[in-house]
Design an enzyme around this catalytic site. Structure first.
Site, PDB file in Angstrom:
ATOM      1  N   ARG A  46       3.052  -9.651  11.497  1.00  0.00           N
ATOM      2  CA  ARG A  46       2.212  -8.451  11.419  1.00  0.00           C
ATOM      3  C   ARG A  46       2.572  -7.427  12.492  1.00  0.00           C
ATOM      4  O   ARG A  46       2.307  -6.237  12.317  1.00  0.00           O
ATOM      5  CB  ARG A  46       0.726  -8.827  11.506  1.00  0.00           C
ATOM      6  CG  ARG A  46       0.226  -9.413  10.207  1.00  0.00           C
ATOM      7  CD  ARG A  46      -1.267  -9.641  10.207  1.00  0.00           C
ATOM      8  NE  ARG A  46      -1.688 -10.076   8.890  1.00  0.00           N
ATOM      9  CZ  ARG A  46      -2.916 -10.456   8.597  1.00  0.00           C
ATOM     10  NH1 ARG A  46      -3.849 -10.477   9.538  1.00  0.00           N
ATOM     11  NH2 ARG A  46      -3.215 -10.831   7.376  1.00  0.00           N
ATOM     12  N   LYS A 206      -8.860 -20.682  -0.079  1.00  0.00           N
ATOM     13  CA  LYS A 206      -9.194 -19.427  -0.796  1.00  0.00           C
ATOM     14  C   LYS A 206      -9.015 -19.635  -2.309  1.00  0.00           C
ATOM     15  O   LYS A 206      -8.312 -18.886  -3.001  1.00  0.00           O
ATOM     16  CB  LYS A 206      -8.296 -18.280  -0.332  1.00  0.00           C
ATOM     17  CG  LYS A 206      -8.579 -17.801   1.086  1.00  0.00           C
ATOM     18  CD  LYS A 206      -7.845 -16.523   1.418  1.00  0.00           C
ATOM     19  CE  LYS A 206      -8.117 -16.086   2.838  1.00  0.00           C
ATOM     20  NZ  LYS A 206      -7.146 -15.170   3.399  1.00  0.00           N
ATOM     21  N   GLY A 335      -0.825 -15.815   5.590  1.00  0.00           N
ATOM     22  CA  GLY A 335      -0.266 -16.011   6.928  1.00  0.00           C
ATOM     23  C   GLY A 335       0.443 -17.341   7.100  1.00  0.00           C
ATOM     24  O   GLY A 335       1.564 -17.403   7.612  1.00  0.00           O
ATOM     25  N   GLY A 360      -5.651 -12.488   1.837  1.00  0.00           N
ATOM     26  CA  GLY A 360      -6.659 -12.185   0.812  1.00  0.00           C
ATOM     27  C   GLY A 360      -6.294 -10.922   0.037  1.00  0.00           C
ATOM     28  O   GLY A 360      -6.496 -10.846  -1.177  1.00  0.00           O
TER      29      GLY A 360
HETATM   30  C1  3PG Z   1      -6.746 -10.842   7.007  1.00  0.00           C
HETATM   31  O1  3PG Z   1      -6.310 -11.454   7.990  1.00  0.00           O
HETATM   32  O2  3PG Z   1      -6.736 -11.324   5.860  1.00  0.00           O
HETATM   33  C2  3PG Z   1      -7.227  -9.425   7.203  1.00  0.00           C
HETATM   34  O3  3PG Z   1      -7.013  -8.985   8.493  1.00  0.00           O
HETATM   35  C3  3PG Z   1      -8.679  -9.276   6.799  1.00  0.00           C
HETATM   36  O4  3PG Z   1      -9.510  -9.993   7.650  1.00  0.00           O
HETATM   37  P1  3PG Z   1     -10.986 -10.373   7.176  1.00  0.00           P
HETATM   38  O5  3PG Z   1     -10.848 -11.421   6.110  1.00  0.00           O
HETATM   39  O6  3PG Z   1     -11.690 -10.857   8.413  1.00  0.00           O
HETATM   40  O7  3PG Z   1     -11.613  -9.126   6.622  1.00  0.00           O
END
Ligand code: 3PG
Length: 378
Positions: A46, A206, A335, A360
């Site tokens: 990132r 997820k 990630g 996400g």
């Molecule tokens: C992520 O890491 O998926 C984004 O930065 C969004 O983070 P969040 O799910 O806390 O909104």
């Protein structure tokens, strides 16, 4: 949508650009980077991913004000803990060392215009303000007053309707940054015009987001290779025992079970430890690699097992190696999944491989949902 890549020095010289990025990285993943002991190519994806946009802006004579969130600090009660865990301050040091010029960290959250000479500024974590996640027009206007142009380069948070992602576009000329442009182009290529066979590999948690993606790809993909919590969810839905494994008992699998035998490929053997399924087994690896061998397009989100422990990383590493060797155009996201390619000997120069910064956000985009951050630019 307007793209930053279409702007020139004439448009950018002396302009103050508000650049929304996603620096949502945990302290544990930053270690060597704050101490300056990590080689540049090993820096967190990132961070590396937003460098070209910052370089482009500075190179064209603009000043850059970087905006980001980090973690979910509103959910934590102690202010002291909030600040120590979620401050963006370490990133000022990291970015300064990468650009070899000062990146000024603007402490606090009042964001009055400041008087520091310089080219690059970083504001404190916007989620220290509850208005950020409420998509408040008031905060968006306040942020907008700090600059002349707004750029969204934070694909990874574009699925959140937050003030610095969505509402802010009402107050400034707004553009998609170089990273956001690259993310959209690569994901669209895999989703809208994939060369076939298209193989979708899904694992990890997820689960409901991933099921949305399976539904959107049911007619486009040739095979879904499933592992991790996703596989357990399908196995449990068929009445098979999964012990204490991660799975989603409320997952809505309607319309999928029927297609199960043909397109959705489940593990035929697994690695079990203390009543939990923690990786796919050797026969499954073999089966999945055979399918990957023929792929022309691959999308992968979510590891096959509990990769935090080396013992349960075999399935995911075998798949990563097969993808690197394959001729397919591949999009990898989430990630953890991307980190498999980043960490080890698997680091690759394969230009047909795109590592998405989205977790996400990638899933929602591929599930066919409209992302508020992208819609706001439209
Ligand atoms: C992520 O890491 O998926 C984004 O930065 C969004 O983070 P969040 O799910 O806390 O909104």
């Amino acid at each position: 949508m307007k793209f930053l890549s279409s702007l020139t020095k004439k448009d950018l010289q002396n302009k103050i650009c508000l650049l929304r990025v996603d620096l949502n990285i945990q302290n544990a993943d930053l270690r060597g980077q704050t101490r300056g002991t990590t080689r540049k190519q090993n820096w967190h994806l990132r961070i590396l991913a937003v460098l070209p946009t910052i370089e482009f802006l500075i190179g064209n004579g603009a000043k850059v004000v970087i905006l980001s969130h980090r973690g979910r600090p509103q959910k934590v009660s102690s202010i002291k803990y909030q600040v120590s865990s979620y401050t963006l301050k370490p990133f000022a040091k990291i970015l300064s060392s990468l650009f070899k010029k000062p990146v000024h960290f603007i402490e606090g959250t009042t964001f009055h215009a400041w008087n520091v000479e310089g080219d690059i500024f970083l504001l404190e974590n916007l989620r220290f303000l509850k208005d950020e996640e409420e998509n408040s027009g008031k905060l968006a206007k306040q942020l907008a007053s700090l600059g002349d142009i707004y750029i969204n380069d934070a694909f990874a948070v574009s699925h959140r309707k937050n003030a610095s992602v969505a509402a802010i576009t009402k107050f400034l000329p707004s553009y998609a940054g170089l990273l956001l442009e690259k993310e959209i182009k690569n994901l669209d290529k895999a989703m809208k015009s994939p060369k076939k066979p298209l193989i979708v590999i899904l694992g990890g948690a997820k689960i409901s987001d991933k099921i949305g993606m399976v539904k959107n790809f049911l007619n486009r993909a040739d095979y879904f290779l499933v592992g991790g919590g996703m596989a357990n969810t399908f196995l449990a839905a068929q009445g098979l025992p999964v012990g204490d494994s991660l799975y989603d008992k409320n997952a809505d699998l309607r319309g999928l079970i029927r297609g199960l035998t043909r397109k959705i490929v489940l593990p035929v053997d697994v690695v079990i430890y203390k009543r939990q399924i923690l990786d796919i087994g050797p026969k499954t690896i073999e089966k999945y690699l055979k399918i990957i061998e023929n792929a022309e397009t691959i999308i992968w989100n979510g590891p096959m097992g509990y990769i935090e422990d080396k013992k349960f990383r075999k399935g995911s590493e075998a798949i990563a190696k097969a993808i690197i060797k394959s001729k397919a155009f591949s999009v990898i996201g989430g990630g953890e999944t991307a980190s498999i390619f980043q960490n080890s000997k698997l680091k690759t120069q394969n230009s047909k491989l795109f590592l998405s910064t989205g977790g996400g956000a990638m899933l929602e985009y591929l599930a066919g949902k409209k992302l508020p951050g992208i819609e706001a630019l439209n």
